[in-house]
Design a protein around this motif. Sequence first.
Motif, PDB file in Angstrom:
ATOM      1  N   ALA A  64       0.827  -1.221   0.000  1.00 44.49           N
ATOM      2  CA  ALA A  64       0.000   0.000   0.000  1.00 44.49           C
ATOM      3  C   ALA A  64       0.855   1.262   0.000  1.00 44.49           C
ATOM      4  CB  ALA A  64      -0.929   0.008   1.206  1.00 44.49           C
ATOM      5  N   LYS A  65       0.380   2.239  -0.737  1.00 39.40           N
ATOM      6  CA  LYS A  65       0.985   3.569  -0.734  1.00 39.40           C
ATOM      7  C   LYS A  65      -0.003   4.608  -0.205  1.00 39.40           C
ATOM      8  CE  LYS A  65       4.072   2.509  -4.599  1.00 39.40           C
ATOM      9  NZ  LYS A  65       4.500   2.882  -5.983  1.00 39.40           N
ATOM     10  N   VAL A  66      -1.081   4.148   0.381  1.00 36.07           N
ATOM     11  CA  VAL A  66      -2.088   5.019   0.980  1.00 36.07           C
ATOM     12  C   VAL A  66      -2.311   4.554   2.416  1.00 36.07           C
ATOM     13  CG1 VAL A  66      -3.214   5.551  -1.210  1.00 36.07           C
ATOM     14  CG2 VAL A  66      -3.946   3.563   0.105  1.00 36.07           C
ATOM     15  N   ASN A 118     -16.413  13.414  -8.734  1.00 38.08           N
ATOM     16  CA  ASN A 118     -16.745  14.830  -8.897  1.00 38.08           C
ATOM     17  C   ASN A 118     -16.909  15.523  -7.552  1.00 38.08           C
ATOM     18  OD1 ASN A 118     -16.718  14.561 -11.667  1.00 38.08           O
ATOM     19  ND2 ASN A 118     -18.929  14.316 -11.869  1.00 38.08           N
ATOM     20  N   ARG A 119     -17.510  14.827  -6.600  1.00 34.25           N
ATOM     21  CA  ARG A 119     -17.671  15.396  -5.259  1.00 34.25           C
ATOM     22  C   ARG A 119     -16.308  15.584  -4.582  1.00 34.25           C
ATOM     23  NH1 ARG A 119     -21.148  18.457  -3.945  1.00 34.25           N
ATOM     24  NH2 ARG A 119     -20.688  18.951  -6.104  1.00 34.25           N
ATOM     25  N   CYS A 120     -15.421  14.608  -4.769  1.00 33.93           N
ATOM     26  CA  CYS A 120     -14.074  14.725  -4.205  1.00 33.93           C
ATOM     27  C   CYS A 120     -13.345  15.928  -4.810  1.00 33.93           C
ATOM     28  CB  CYS A 120     -13.273  13.457  -4.468  1.00 33.93           C
ATOM     29  SG  CYS A 120     -13.821  12.014  -3.542  1.00 33.93           S
ATOM     30  N   GLN A 121     -13.508  16.101  -6.112  1.00 32.05           N
ATOM     31  CA  GLN A 121     -12.878  17.231  -6.775  1.00 32.05           C
ATOM     32  C   GLN A 121     -13.479  18.549  -6.286  1.00 32.05           C
ATOM     33  OE1 GLN A 121     -13.324  17.244 -11.042  1.00 32.05           O
ATOM     34  NE2 GLN A 121     -11.594  18.621 -11.352  1.00 32.05           N
ATOM     35  N   TYR A 128      -7.343  11.587  -3.409  1.00 33.22           N
ATOM     36  CA  TYR A 128      -8.442  10.642  -3.621  1.00 33.22           C
ATOM     37  C   TYR A 128      -8.225   9.752  -4.840  1.00 33.22           C
ATOM     38  CZ  TYR A 128     -10.448  13.572  -7.366  1.00 33.22           C
ATOM     39  OH  TYR A 128     -10.664  14.268  -8.528  1.00 33.22           O
ATOM     40  N   LYS A 129      -7.511  10.225  -5.856  1.00 31.41           N
ATOM     41  CA  LYS A 129      -7.332   9.436  -7.075  1.00 31.41           C
ATOM     42  C   LYS A 129      -6.495   8.176  -6.827  1.00 31.41           C
ATOM     43  CE  LYS A 129      -7.944  13.313 -10.261  1.00 31.41           C
ATOM     44  NZ  LYS A 129      -7.314  14.143 -11.326  1.00 31.41           N
ATOM     45  N   PRO A 130      -5.280   8.267  -6.275  1.00 28.63           N
ATOM     46  CA  PRO A 130      -4.533   7.026  -5.991  1.00 28.63           C
ATOM     47  C   PRO A 130      -5.221   6.142  -4.967  1.00 28.63           C
ATOM     48  CG  PRO A 130      -3.393   8.939  -5.069  1.00 28.63           C
ATOM     49  CD  PRO A 130      -4.474   9.460  -5.957  1.00 28.63           C
ATOM     50  N   PHE A 131      -5.982   6.746  -4.059  1.00 26.65           N
ATOM     51  CA  PHE A 131      -6.711   5.954  -3.069  1.00 26.65           C
ATOM     52  C   PHE A 131      -7.735   5.052  -3.741  1.00 26.65           C
ATOM     53  CE2 PHE A 131     -10.488   5.443  -0.380  1.00 26.65           C
ATOM     54  CZ  PHE A 131      -9.932   4.823   0.730  1.00 26.65           C
ATOM     55  N   PHE A 132      -8.539   5.604  -4.656  1.00 32.64           N
ATOM     56  CA  PHE A 132      -9.542   4.801  -5.355  1.00 32.64           C
ATOM     57  C   PHE A 132      -8.889   3.691  -6.173  1.00 32.64           C
ATOM     58  CE2 PHE A 132     -12.721   8.553  -5.397  1.00 32.64           C
ATOM     59  CZ  PHE A 132     -13.248   8.127  -4.196  1.00 32.64           C
ATOM     60  N   ASN A 151     -18.284   1.795   3.956  1.00 37.31           N
ATOM     61  CA  ASN A 151     -17.077   1.360   4.669  1.00 37.31           C
ATOM     62  C   ASN A 151     -15.776   1.848   4.043  1.00 37.31           C
ATOM     63  OD1 ASN A 151     -16.855  -0.337   2.462  1.00 37.31           O
ATOM     64  ND2 ASN A 151     -17.118  -2.233   3.620  1.00 37.31           N
ATOM     65  N   TYR A 152     -15.869   2.994   3.370  1.00 33.05           N
ATOM     66  CA  TYR A 152     -14.676   3.780   3.054  1.00 33.05           C
ATOM     67  C   TYR A 152     -15.111   5.232   2.937  1.00 33.05           C
ATOM     68  CZ  TYR A 152     -16.071   3.976  -1.913  1.00 33.05           C
ATOM     69  OH  TYR A 152     -16.743   4.189  -3.083  1.00 33.05           O
ATOM     70  N   GLY A 153     -14.170   6.135   3.070  1.00 35.39           N
ATOM     71  CA  GLY A 153     -14.552   7.536   3.056  1.00 35.39           C
ATOM     72  C   GLY A 153     -13.377   8.452   3.296  1.00 35.39           C
ATOM     73  N   PHE A 154     -13.631   9.557   4.008  1.00 38.54           N
ATOM     74  CA  PHE A 154     -12.662  10.643   4.063  1.00 38.54           C
ATOM     75  C   PHE A 154     -12.636  11.261   5.462  1.00 38.54           C
ATOM     76  CE2 PHE A 154     -14.844  10.103   0.096  1.00 38.54           C
ATOM     77  CZ  PHE A 154     -13.794   9.870  -0.785  1.00 38.54           C
ATOM     78  N   LEU A 155     -11.511  11.876   5.785  1.00 36.34           N
ATOM     79  CA  LEU A 155     -11.353  12.523   7.083  1.00 36.34           C
ATOM     80  C   LEU A 155     -11.569  14.029   6.929  1.00 36.34           C
ATOM     81  CD1 LEU A 155      -8.256  10.625   8.522  1.00 36.34           C
ATOM     82  CD2 LEU A 155     -10.688  10.193   8.935  1.00 36.34           C
TER      83      LEU A 155
END
Length: 280
Positions: A64-66, A118-121, A128-132, A151-155
């Motif tokens: 993993a790199k995230v 689009n919402r992330c942008q 968010y791109k490498p994470f997905f 069961n995934y998301g953002f801080l």
Amino acid sequence: GNMIFGFDVRQPNFMTPDLTTNGKMEKTWRRRNGKLWLLKKGSPPYFEEPFNERIVTEILKKIAKVPFVSYEVNFVRRHAVSVYENFAKEDIQFVSAADLIKTSPRPSFIPMDIHLRNRCQYFKIPGYKPFFDQLKILDYLIGNQDRHLGNYGFLYDADQERFLGPAPIFDNGSSLWCQEPDEKLYEPINLARQGAKRTLEMVRKPGEFSLTKEDVLWTKELVSLVYAEYGLYNERAQKIEAMLSQRAQVMSQYLEREIEQREFQSHKHFRPEHDRQLTF
């Protein structure tokens, strides 16, 4: 939480996060040394989810790199449980992907994946791109059947009113074919290749993910090593290990091929300035 693990509870309080956190698995929160930990039981018939969390943790440590959550296995009254520290702190909130997409109506002609991006942008969420991309590759490798928008998301930093980035990868227990009966623990190589190809078609930048030949060799013994720690290694674990190893090998080959093809295409469309001048 005490009821779940068989402790005597005379006046239970049902208004508790143990019963209202997302997901169907039985769980309980525990505070130790000033930190908050979540304990989750496995589910019948094989109760393998806690061990899967530990196995996937080892995979993520390698590739993993995230950010990701590190799980351990513990036992409460002979129940195997996965244990991890709560990654959301006092002023840092977890915003699920399900909550994020609700911040704007999704037109019917836009796929959910594009709408989420689009919402992330829009909210300028970093990373968010490498994470997905890595989440998609990971879920293929481990055969995850339970990756949903909850069961995934953002801080989110409530004080500064900004997103910090993706939350660490978590909730990987419903993977490694944990609900499959023994007789179905086999995957033909052509199906494994089809799955890897479909996965990489959804990945924007495969070059940012590495799965070396050494990593592939290492997965051949990973399940054995984890299960052996708890005296639970058996024929079923051998079958799971073989499927994981095959997927890792196939994905490694497709990643290498995909990266070479995309590099070739980028060079194919590039012509030096003097070549363009001589073209009639």
